[in-house]
Design an enzyme around this catalytic site. Structure first.
Site, mmCIF file in Angstrom:
data_model
loop_
_atom_site.group_PDB
_atom_site.id
_atom_site.type_symbol
_atom_site.label_atom_id
_atom_site.label_comp_id
_atom_site.label_asym_id
_atom_site.label_seq_id
_atom_site.Cartn_x
_atom_site.Cartn_y
_atom_site.Cartn_z
ATOM 1 N N ALA A 1 44.996 52.029 42.520
ATOM 2 C CA ALA A 1 45.709 51.715 43.756
ATOM 3 C C ALA A 1 46.087 52.992 44.509
ATOM 4 C CB ALA A 1 46.958 50.892 43.447
ATOM 5 N N VAL B 1 47.902 45.200 39.370
ATOM 6 C CA VAL B 1 46.948 46.122 39.976
ATOM 7 C C VAL B 1 47.070 47.459 39.248
ATOM 8 C CG1 VAL B 1 46.355 47.359 42.096
ATOM 9 C CG2 VAL B 1 47.181 45.006 42.220
ATOM 10 N N CYS B 2 45.959 48.040 38.873
ATOM 11 C CA CYS B 2 45.959 49.354 38.211
ATOM 12 C C CYS B 2 46.582 50.385 39.135
ATOM 13 C CB CYS B 2 44.533 49.746 37.858
ATOM 14 S SG CYS B 2 44.386 51.438 37.241
ATOM 15 N N ILE B 3 47.637 51.045 38.677
ATOM 16 C CA ILE B 3 48.350 51.994 39.520
ATOM 17 C C ILE B 3 47.472 53.184 39.905
ATOM 18 C CG2 ILE B 3 49.427 53.228 37.598
ATOM 19 C CD1 ILE B 3 51.930 53.480 39.436
ATOM 20 N N ALA B 4 46.663 53.683 38.975
ATOM 21 C CA ALA B 4 45.811 54.839 39.283
ATOM 22 C C ALA B 4 44.787 54.492 40.357
ATOM 23 C CB ALA B 4 45.106 55.332 38.019
#
Length: 79
Positions: free
Chosen positions: A30, A25-28
């Site tokens: 999320a 999952v893309c941290i930004a």
């Protein structure tokens, strides 16, 4: 979920497990949506974790590395 409702999250977990896939999952994205793993919950002093296994937070570096070694890249949704 209700008995007659589809549990999409469970289906994704099963698919990922059956095929030994990375669930990234893309941290930004999320963090903008309040989705936290244990490390980020601690960093932002939040009382709960809402990103269960097998999902993992990662950044653009992992996406770029994966795209360079893959024969295709699938993206769902977008901002």
């Amino acid at each position: 979920t209700q008995q007659d409702e589809l549990d999409v999250a469970a289906q994704w977990r099963s698919f990922i497990s059956e095929h030994s896939l990375d669930a990234v999952v893309c941290i930004a994205a999320a963090l903008r949506r309040g989705v936290l793993n244990a490390e980020e919950a601690q960093r932002y002093q939040r009382p709960a974790v809402n990103l269960p296994a097998p999902w993992e937070l990662s950044g653009l570096g992992q996406l770029h590395e994966g795209a360079q070694s893959a024969d295709r890249l699938l993206c769902f949704g977008g901002d």
